[in-house]
Design a protein around this motif. Structure first.
Motif, mmCIF file in Angstrom:
data_model
loop_
_atom_site.group_PDB
_atom_site.id
_atom_site.type_symbol
_atom_site.label_atom_id
_atom_site.label_comp_id
_atom_site.label_asym_id
_atom_site.label_seq_id
_atom_site.Cartn_x
_atom_site.Cartn_y
_atom_site.Cartn_z
ATOM 1 N N LEU A 16 0.838 -1.201 0.000
ATOM 2 C CA LEU A 16 0.000 0.000 0.000
ATOM 3 C C LEU A 16 0.873 1.251 0.000
ATOM 4 N N ILE A 65 -4.036 -3.514 -4.311
ATOM 5 C CA ILE A 65 -4.750 -2.958 -3.156
ATOM 6 C C ILE A 65 -5.937 -3.868 -2.901
ATOM 7 N N GLY A 101 -8.176 0.891 1.193
ATOM 8 C CA GLY A 101 -6.810 1.043 0.704
ATOM 9 C C GLY A 101 -6.721 2.068 -0.415
#
Length: 154
Positions: free
Chosen positions: A47, A116, A121
């Motif tokens: 991330l 993601i 996210g």
């Protein structure tokens, strides 16, 4: 996952303590696929990586769209009008473009590539990209082109 299935089959066949241990191990193997580096999960590292790429695209969108289409540009530190292209200048058009750039890359990482794992996210990466772009403008307004900071340039 194949190992987890085999362990579950062994657990049901073995019974007793060995069966319980195998079942526990299988459950842990099936649910604990998260690896750690420096105590931080791989999901968080990925991330962060996506957020850094989103930042680069957001900053590029902000700079190019802001310079080309920004109606009025303001210095981020004082909000005083300044000419387009001034270090630390922001515009409404460039700021909106930065959000679009960060969101675009984050959505690509979520929907197309699958890096993601959730909509949260996407939000985190987009927000991080926006904040980083604003910080870059702040650094441009306060440090770039100042004595002792000549090395800091675009």
């Amino acid at each position: 996952v194949v190992c987890a299935v085999a362990a579950v089959q062994a657990a049901s066949a073995a019974g007793g303590i060995a069966g319980t241990t195998a079942l526990t191990t299988a459950t842990a193997a099936a649910t604990n696929t998260e690896s750690l580096f420096l105590g931080i999960s791989s999901t968080a590292w990925v991330l962060g990586y996506i957020a850094s790429l989103a930042t680069k695209l957001a900053d590029t969108f902000a700079s190019e769209i802001g310079k080309a289409y920004g109606q009025t540009t303001f210095l981020i530190t004082s909000l005083q009008p300044v000419p387009r292209g001034t270090e630390g200048a922001i515009s409404l058009e460039g700021t909106l473009a930065s959000v679009v750039g960060g969101l675009s890359l984050s959505l690509y990482a979520y929907t197309v590539v699958g890096l993601i794992e959730s909509w949260q996210g996407v939000g985190v990466a987009t927000f991080a990209a926006f904040v980083a772009t604003m910080v870059e403008s702040l650094i441009g307004a306060t440090l770039q082109e100042k004595k002792g900071f000549e090395w800091m340039s675009n």
